[in-house]
Design a protein around this motif. Sequence first.
Motif, PDB file in Angstrom:
ATOM      1  N   TYR A 180       0.832  -1.202   0.000  1.00 16.44           N
ATOM      2  CA  TYR A 180       0.000   0.000   0.000  1.00 16.44           C
ATOM      3  C   TYR A 180       0.866   1.250   0.000  1.00 16.44           C
ATOM      4  O   TYR A 180       2.017   1.220   0.451  1.00 16.44           O
ATOM      5  CB  TYR A 180      -0.898   0.034   1.254  1.00 16.44           C
ATOM      6  CG  TYR A 180      -1.807  -1.157   1.410  1.00 16.44           C
ATOM      7  CD1 TYR A 180      -3.122  -1.124   0.953  1.00 16.44           C
ATOM      8  CD2 TYR A 180      -1.361  -2.321   2.030  1.00 16.44           C
ATOM      9  CE1 TYR A 180      -3.967  -2.216   1.109  1.00 16.44           C
ATOM     10  CE2 TYR A 180      -2.185  -3.425   2.186  1.00 16.44           C
ATOM     11  CZ  TYR A 180      -3.487  -3.361   1.725  1.00 16.44           C
ATOM     12  OH  TYR A 180      -4.323  -4.444   1.870  1.00 16.44           O
ATOM     13  N   THR A 181       0.327   2.359  -0.503  1.00 14.55           N
ATOM     14  CA  THR A 181       0.981   3.657  -0.418  1.00 14.55           C
ATOM     15  C   THR A 181      -0.086   4.736  -0.246  1.00 14.55           C
ATOM     16  O   THR A 181      -1.273   4.434  -0.120  1.00 14.55           O
ATOM     17  CB  THR A 181       1.852   3.918  -1.666  1.00 14.55           C
ATOM     18  OG1 THR A 181       2.638   5.092  -1.443  1.00 14.55           O
ATOM     19  CG2 THR A 181       1.010   4.102  -2.913  1.00 14.55           C
ATOM     20  N   TYR A 184      -3.849   7.280   2.624  1.00 12.67           N
ATOM     21  CA  TYR A 184      -4.280   6.293   3.607  1.00 12.67           C
ATOM     22  C   TYR A 184      -5.725   5.871   3.351  1.00 12.67           C
ATOM     23  O   TYR A 184      -6.072   4.685   3.450  1.00 12.67           O
ATOM     24  CB  TYR A 184      -4.138   6.882   5.025  1.00 12.67           C
ATOM     25  CG  TYR A 184      -4.851   6.079   6.099  1.00 12.67           C
ATOM     26  CD1 TYR A 184      -4.329   4.862   6.532  1.00 12.67           C
ATOM     27  CD2 TYR A 184      -6.041   6.544   6.667  1.00 12.67           C
ATOM     28  CE1 TYR A 184      -4.991   4.123   7.500  1.00 12.67           C
ATOM     29  CE2 TYR A 184      -6.696   5.809   7.638  1.00 12.67           C
ATOM     30  CZ  TYR A 184      -6.177   4.600   8.056  1.00 12.67           C
ATOM     31  OH  TYR A 184      -6.833   3.865   9.011  1.00 12.67           O
ATOM     32  N   ASN A 185      -6.566   6.821   3.024  1.00 14.45           N
ATOM     33  CA  ASN A 185      -7.989   6.541   2.777  1.00 14.45           C
ATOM     34  C   ASN A 185      -8.333   6.951   1.343  1.00 14.45           C
ATOM     35  O   ASN A 185      -8.264   8.112   0.982  1.00 14.45           O
ATOM     36  CB  ASN A 185      -8.852   7.314   3.768  1.00 14.45           C
ATOM     37  CG  ASN A 185     -10.334   6.937   3.672  1.00 14.45           C
ATOM     38  OD1 ASN A 185     -10.804   6.479   2.634  1.00 14.45           O
ATOM     39  ND2 ASN A 185     -11.060   7.127   4.767  1.00 14.45           N
ATOM     40  N   PHE A 186      -8.663   5.960   0.516  1.00 15.88           N
ATOM     41  CA  PHE A 186      -9.049   6.235  -0.867  1.00 15.88           C
ATOM     42  C   PHE A 186     -10.464   5.710  -1.101  1.00 15.88           C
ATOM     43  O   PHE A 186     -10.692   4.501  -1.115  1.00 15.88           O
ATOM     44  CB  PHE A 186      -8.082   5.577  -1.851  1.00 15.88           C
ATOM     45  CG  PHE A 186      -8.453   5.788  -3.294  1.00 15.88           C
ATOM     46  CD1 PHE A 186      -8.283   7.024  -3.889  1.00 15.88           C
ATOM     47  CD2 PHE A 186      -8.997   4.751  -4.043  1.00 15.88           C
ATOM     48  CE1 PHE A 186      -8.640   7.228  -5.212  1.00 15.88           C
ATOM     49  CE2 PHE A 186      -9.357   4.946  -5.370  1.00 15.88           C
ATOM     50  CZ  PHE A 186      -9.179   6.194  -5.954  1.00 15.88           C
ATOM     51  N   VAL A 194      -2.284  -1.780  10.989  1.00 13.01           N
ATOM     52  CA  VAL A 194      -1.015  -2.285  11.500  1.00 13.01           C
ATOM     53  C   VAL A 194       0.168  -1.675  10.745  1.00 13.01           C
ATOM     54  O   VAL A 194       1.238  -1.452  11.330  1.00 13.01           O
ATOM     55  CB  VAL A 194      -0.978  -3.829  11.412  1.00 13.01           C
ATOM     56  CG1 VAL A 194      -1.020  -4.287   9.963  1.00 13.01           C
ATOM     57  CG2 VAL A 194       0.263  -4.378  12.113  1.00 13.01           C
ATOM     58  N   LEU A 195      -0.029  -1.330   9.482  1.00  9.39           N
ATOM     59  CA  LEU A 195       1.069  -0.770   8.701  1.00  9.39           C
ATOM     60  C   LEU A 195       1.367   0.673   9.063  1.00  9.39           C
ATOM     61  O   LEU A 195       2.396   1.215   8.663  1.00  9.39           O
ATOM     62  CB  LEU A 195       0.749  -0.868   7.199  1.00  9.39           C
ATOM     63  CG  LEU A 195       0.599  -2.291   6.637  1.00  9.39           C
ATOM     64  CD1 LEU A 195       0.238  -2.241   5.161  1.00  9.39           C
ATOM     65  CD2 LEU A 195       1.876  -3.088   6.851  1.00  9.39           C
ATOM     66  N   CYS A 196       0.485   1.281   9.809  1.00  4.88           N
ATOM     67  CA  CYS A 196       0.666   2.676  10.209  1.00  4.88           C
ATOM     68  C   CYS A 196       0.955   2.833  11.697  1.00  4.88           C
ATOM     69  O   CYS A 196       1.042   3.959  12.197  1.00  4.88           O
ATOM     70  CB  CYS A 196      -0.595   3.485   9.862  1.00  4.88           C
ATOM     71  SG  CYS A 196      -1.114   3.345   8.146  1.00  4.88           S
TER      72      CYS A 196
END
Length: 225
Positions: A180-181, A184-186, A194-196
């Motif tokens: 992901y990139t 954050y919210n699309f 967890v990735l943040c």
Amino acid sequence: MRIDIITCCPQLFESPLKHFIFQRAIQQQLLSIHLHNLRDYTSCKHGKIDDQLYGGAAGMLLMIEPVVNCIRALQKERRYDEVIYMAPDGEPLDQNLVNTCSLKQHLMLLCGHYKGIDERIREHFITLEISIGDYVLSGGELPALILADAMVRVIPGVISDASSALTDSFQDGCVAPPAYTRPYNFEGKKVPDVLCCGNHKAIQEWMEQEKIDRTKKRRPHLLKN
């Protein structure tokens, strides 16, 4: 690494070799690729390189003479670690084979065309046969490019972030986890929390589990091995 490619369609390589990973590797002097046109090695004044098959089978076959002339001419100049024929019935290409080939210094790739090449070439000159899948293309040029691209990107120094190639799918026997990139919210679809979180141990554990789960779903045979 030096790669010599024998082909009857050298023009198919012109654009790819000027872009992407090839251009970077060549500029860094980590790679040199040399194309050899089979029509330059035939004794036929009209550049003929194919002929009918013995036995009356349909289609045309690359003639033995121009192929062998080219191979021998190149072998007089240097010793090759492998003389590779891109063949539909060759050894299936996987990451382990890519990694092994990437350690070589001098490779010769022979691209078939029409119905392939005379069997005597395979028996006496080819040291390794590689297939990119159980299907047939019009020639071995695209498979040769695929093999070359896969090899070049794992040569140390070609990719600026060496760890990137080492974490690709299949390097450790699994496929890669989801990636992901930003943003954050699309459109209401968010990146997994967890990735943040900033907890590197938790992130690593999540990635390892996702790799296993995705491999079980998409490439279960890898886990059996």
